[in-house]
Design a protein around this motif. Structure first.
Motif, PDB file in Angstrom:
ATOM      1  N   UNK A 169     -47.723  48.649  34.650  1.00 49.04           N
ATOM      2  CA  UNK A 169     -48.670  47.599  34.720  1.00 49.04           C
ATOM      3  C   UNK A 169     -49.458  47.327  33.297  1.00 49.04           C
ATOM      4  N   UNK A 170     -49.381  46.516  32.732  1.00 49.45           N
ATOM      5  CA  UNK A 170     -50.160  46.292  31.432  1.00 49.45           C
ATOM      6  C   UNK A 170     -51.584  46.232  31.764  1.00 49.45           C
ATOM      7  N   UNK A 171     -52.524  47.078  31.025  1.00 47.57           N
ATOM      8  CA  UNK A 171     -53.995  47.032  31.040  1.00 47.57           C
ATOM      9  C   UNK A 171     -54.597  46.179  29.895  1.00 47.57           C
ATOM     10  N   UNK A 172     -55.558  45.316  30.464  1.00 43.52           N
ATOM     11  CA  UNK A 172     -56.316  44.484  29.376  1.00 43.52           C
ATOM     12  C   UNK A 172     -57.010  45.432  28.234  1.00 43.52           C
ATOM     13  N   UNK A 173     -57.561  44.920  27.416  1.00 44.97           N
ATOM     14  CA  UNK A 173     -58.244  45.736  26.491  1.00 44.97           C
ATOM     15  C   UNK A 173     -59.679  46.286  27.103  1.00 44.97           C
ATOM     16  N   UNK A 174     -60.069  45.211  27.865  1.00 42.84           N
ATOM     17  CA  UNK A 174     -61.326  45.565  28.583  1.00 42.84           C
ATOM     18  C   UNK A 174     -61.166  46.699  29.572  1.00 42.84           C
ATOM     19  N   UNK A 175     -60.440  46.917  30.209  1.00 48.25           N
ATOM     20  CA  UNK A 175     -59.742  47.880  31.045  1.00 48.25           C
ATOM     21  C   UNK A 175     -59.695  49.172  30.203  1.00 48.25           C
ATOM     22  N   UNK A 176     -58.554  49.090  29.031  1.00 47.51           N
ATOM     23  CA  UNK A 176     -58.743  50.356  28.339  1.00 47.51           C
ATOM     24  C   UNK A 176     -59.785  50.918  27.767  1.00 47.51           C
ATOM     25  N   UNK A 177     -60.957  50.026  27.393  1.00 42.58           N
ATOM     26  CA  UNK A 177     -62.145  50.416  26.878  1.00 42.58           C
ATOM     27  C   UNK A 177     -62.971  51.353  28.079  1.00 42.58           C
ATOM     28  N   UNK A 178     -63.053  50.775  29.384  1.00 43.71           N
ATOM     29  CA  UNK A 178     -63.384  51.160  30.326  1.00 43.71           C
ATOM     30  C   UNK A 178     -63.078  52.415  30.657  1.00 43.71           C
ATOM     31  N   UNK A 179     -61.568  52.569  30.718  1.00 41.51           N
ATOM     32  CA  UNK A 179     -60.810  53.990  30.838  1.00 41.51           C
ATOM     33  C   UNK A 179     -61.405  54.759  30.097  1.00 41.51           C
ATOM     34  N   UNK A 180     -61.132  54.702  28.763  1.00 44.55           N
ATOM     35  CA  UNK A 180     -61.779  55.852  27.858  1.00 44.55           C
ATOM     36  C   UNK A 180     -63.153  56.242  28.053  1.00 44.55           C
ATOM     37  N   UNK A 181     -64.198  55.215  28.229  1.00 45.24           N
ATOM     38  CA  UNK A 181     -65.378  55.601  28.360  1.00 45.24           C
ATOM     39  C   UNK A 181     -65.701  56.317  29.779  1.00 45.24           C
ATOM     40  N   UNK A 182     -64.857  55.818  30.977  1.00 40.79           N
ATOM     41  CA  UNK A 182     -65.182  56.496  32.052  1.00 40.79           C
ATOM     42  C   UNK A 182     -64.602  58.109  31.809  1.00 40.79           C
ATOM     43  N   UNK A 183     -63.537  58.225  31.151  1.00 41.28           N
ATOM     44  CA  UNK A 183     -63.123  59.777  30.843  1.00 41.28           C
ATOM     45  C   UNK A 183     -64.082  60.524  30.278  1.00 41.28           C
ATOM     46  N   UNK A 184     -64.814  59.967  29.238  1.00 35.92           N
ATOM     47  CA  UNK A 184     -65.795  60.626  28.653  1.00 35.92           C
ATOM     48  C   UNK A 184     -66.913  60.879  29.424  1.00 35.92           C
ATOM     49  N   UNK A 185     -67.230  59.915  30.387  1.00 37.90           N
ATOM     50  CA  UNK A 185     -68.195  60.255  31.609  1.00 37.90           C
ATOM     51  C   UNK A 185     -67.926  61.483  32.482  1.00 37.90           C
TER      52      UNK A 185
END
Length: 231
Positions: free
Chosen positions: A1-17
């Motif tokens: 499933x393709x993720x939007x750019x917004x979802x990719x940003x959220x995933x990166x920041x969520x991983x950092x949190x």
């Protein structure tokens, strides 16, 4: 499933949190910095932050933020001022005045439910007995709330009771104004003289799905509490 750019940003920041790179209370980079970091538009960044906010991982305050203070110390907190005050070490007592199923009688924005779980509480300083606040909480009624009417709140806490019912706020709004004159009934409950002015807070929280989680109206002692404006 393709993720939007917004979802990719959220995933990166969520991983950092979640990894601890960003700790509770840490400030995220500014929108401009995130735009540059991810090479996307500002609207894409905002959508990504919105995803994190819906999960309850961040709280975003736009423009000027208004914060409740106690003795000049900011006690703003996602779960609410009373929990933040308790976490700061203030010795508070709580007296439950009402736990009932009843019609919604408070004027709450975007609150269409006819029946609510009503919980009224008086909080006071344990050392002196002085009333700090009178709170009226209203939660849209659900059939699984029925045992609360006879068994009471879990550990005396409405927040813990709602968490046990898997009802957790993800976002919210808060309004503050001055109530010019305390009514006789509320004055008696707070041990005050009728007609005294009070700080009046209204707080509406929502679930990640956007449904109303809880509405609270609080009357606070203006000699103890105030507002702090951050620019």
């Amino acid at each position: 499933m393709l993720r939007t750019k917004s979802e990719k940003i959220a995933n990166v920041l969520e991983a950092e949190i979640r990894s601890g790179s960003l700790l509770d209370g840490d400030a995220l980079s500014s929108e401009s910095a995130l735009v540059e970091r991810f090479s996307v538009s500002r609207s894409t960044v905002r959508k990504g932050l919105g995803i994190l906010a819906a999960k309850g991982l961040i709280r975003t305050k736009v423009g000027i933020g208004s914060f409740v203070t106690y003795g000049g110390t900011v006690i703003d907190s996602g779960p609410g001022w009373s929990l933040a005050l308790a976490d700061a070490g203030t010795r508070m007592g709580t007296r439950i005045l009402t736990i009932a199923r009843q019609p919604m009688e408070l004027d709450a924005p975007d609150f269409s439910d006819a029946e609510v779980l009503a919980v009224d509480r008086l909080r006071f300083l344990q050392d002196t007995g002085r009333a700090l606040t009178l709170e009226r909480s209203r939660v849209p009624w659900r059939d699984d709330f029925e045992p609360i009417l006879t068994q009471g709140l879990q550990d005396g806490s409405l927040s813990r009771t709602l968490e046990a019912q898997r009802l957790s706020p993800a976002a919210g709004e808060e309004w503050a104004n001055v109530l010019p004159a305390l009514g006789p009934r509320d004055a008696a409950l707070m041990g005050r003289e009728p007609g005294e002015p009070m700080l009046h807070l209204r707080r509406l929280t929502r679930t990640a799905a956007g449904d109303v989680a809880e509405y609270v109206e609080s009357l606070l002692d203006p000699m103890l509490f105030g507002l702090h404006m951050r620019f």
